[in-house]
Design an enzyme around this catalytic site. Structure first.
Site, mmCIF file in Angstrom:
data_model
loop_
_atom_site.group_PDB
_atom_site.id
_atom_site.type_symbol
_atom_site.label_atom_id
_atom_site.label_comp_id
_atom_site.label_asym_id
_atom_site.label_seq_id
_atom_site.Cartn_x
_atom_site.Cartn_y
_atom_site.Cartn_z
ATOM 1 N N LYS A 98 40.555 43.726 44.906
ATOM 2 C CA LYS A 98 40.156 42.528 45.639
ATOM 3 C C LYS A 98 41.284 42.217 46.619
ATOM 4 O O LYS A 98 42.396 41.859 46.222
ATOM 5 C CB LYS A 98 39.922 41.344 44.712
ATOM 6 C CG LYS A 98 39.439 40.102 45.488
ATOM 7 C CD LYS A 98 39.354 38.868 44.623
ATOM 8 C CE LYS A 98 38.940 37.684 45.491
ATOM 9 N NZ LYS A 98 39.076 36.387 44.790
ATOM 10 N N GLY A 159 39.626 26.837 44.785
ATOM 11 C CA GLY A 159 39.986 25.848 43.775
ATOM 12 C C GLY A 159 39.546 24.424 44.045
ATOM 13 O O GLY A 159 39.834 23.528 43.248
ATOM 14 N N THR A 208 38.085 28.714 38.878
ATOM 15 C CA THR A 208 38.536 27.353 38.584
ATOM 16 C C THR A 208 37.478 26.517 37.873
ATOM 17 O O THR A 208 37.775 25.836 36.882
ATOM 18 C CB THR A 208 38.971 26.645 39.879
ATOM 19 O OG1 THR A 208 40.042 27.374 40.474
ATOM 20 C CG2 THR A 208 39.434 25.225 39.590
#
Length: 266
Positions: A98, A159, A208
């Site tokens: 990633k 987040g 998150t």
């Protein structure tokens, strides 16, 4: 019907990918991954502990059947990203990656120019590159042409749990993409994930929203159900949207018949 997701030649029955940060413990993280049914788990190399035998190794808590997707979180440019990718491959023996390049520590927004530059080089080096990128249709198309395995546009900043704030751009990216589109960053509730899938996204990556929930394990299960529901709705074909009320029953015909009956009685 086989509706498995295929990335770089590998099939996934789950369309929910999970990150490993922010969980209260590695054991809670493990339970959440299992509850989610996820088959793709991402973590940063800096979180791995492969040498200190006195500390927990996060790898011991990731189910063996999951594809480990190391990320380059923390790098600031393409050069650092390529170096981190090579370290990941040496340490973990995987070419899955990633790609994250976000030099601004406040908003953690991906640097498009450096991401394009790094993707081009990493693909040549044999990596299966899944780049985290702005919700930019032009950049996503360029990444596809460079050989990226997926594109991973953000829904909103990492987040924040704000949900899908880039809907129109995501629609264009999904419509024109010939590789899987994984919505990454900002999804904060199962309803957000379901909506992303209804738009036609191929998968969602959640961290998150699951990790900081009151019950991360139950929340992971909730996200798994929402991903399935959203995908099923997309495949079923959502009904069209109208600005006017549309009767579900033929009320006019019924009233006409009643009026005709009254007229005949008189």
């Amino acid at each position: 019907m086989n509706d498995n997701l295929v990335i770089a030649g590998r099939e996934f029955s789950s369309r929910l990918f999970i990150g490993t940060g922010k969980f209260p413990s590695n054991e809670v993280m493990r339970q959440a991954i299992v509850a989610s049914g996820s088959q793709m788990v991402t973590t940063a190399l800096k979180r791995l502990n492969t040498q200190d035998s006195g500390s927990e190794n996060i790898l011991d808590f990731i189910p063996k059947e999951c594809v480990l997707l190391p990320n380059t979180s923390g790098v600031r440019n393409a050069e650092e990203a390529v170096f981190a990718a090579k370290m990941n491959r040496a340490a973990l023996g995987t070419e899955w990656l990633k790609l994250e390049i976000h030099p601004d520590p406040k908003y953690l927004l991906p640097d498009t120019r450096e991401t394009l530059k790094a993707t081009e080089e990493l693909v040549k080096l044999g990596f299966k590159v899944l780049p985290y990128v702005q919700a930019d249709p032009v950049a996503c198309k360029q990444l596809e042409e460079m050989g990226a395995a997926t594109v991973m546009p953000l829904a909103s900043p990492i987040g924040t749990n704000k949900g899908i704030k880039n809907e129109e751009m995501l629609r264009i990216i999904i419509e024109q993409s010939n590789i899987p589109v994984v919505i990454d960053a900002g999804i904060g509730a199962p309803s957000h994930a379901a909506y992303a899938m209804e738009l036609g996204a191929d998968a969602c990556l959640i961290n998150t929203a699951i990790a900081i929930a009151g019950d991360p394990v139950k929340m992971a299960e909730a996200f798994a159900l929402s991903i399935k529901a959203g995908r099923m709705a997309y495949l079923s074909g959502l009904g069209s949207v109208s600005n006017m009320a549309v009767a579900t029953s033929p009320l006019t015909a019924f009233l006409d018949e009643e009026q005709s009956s009254v007229d005949l009685q008189h």
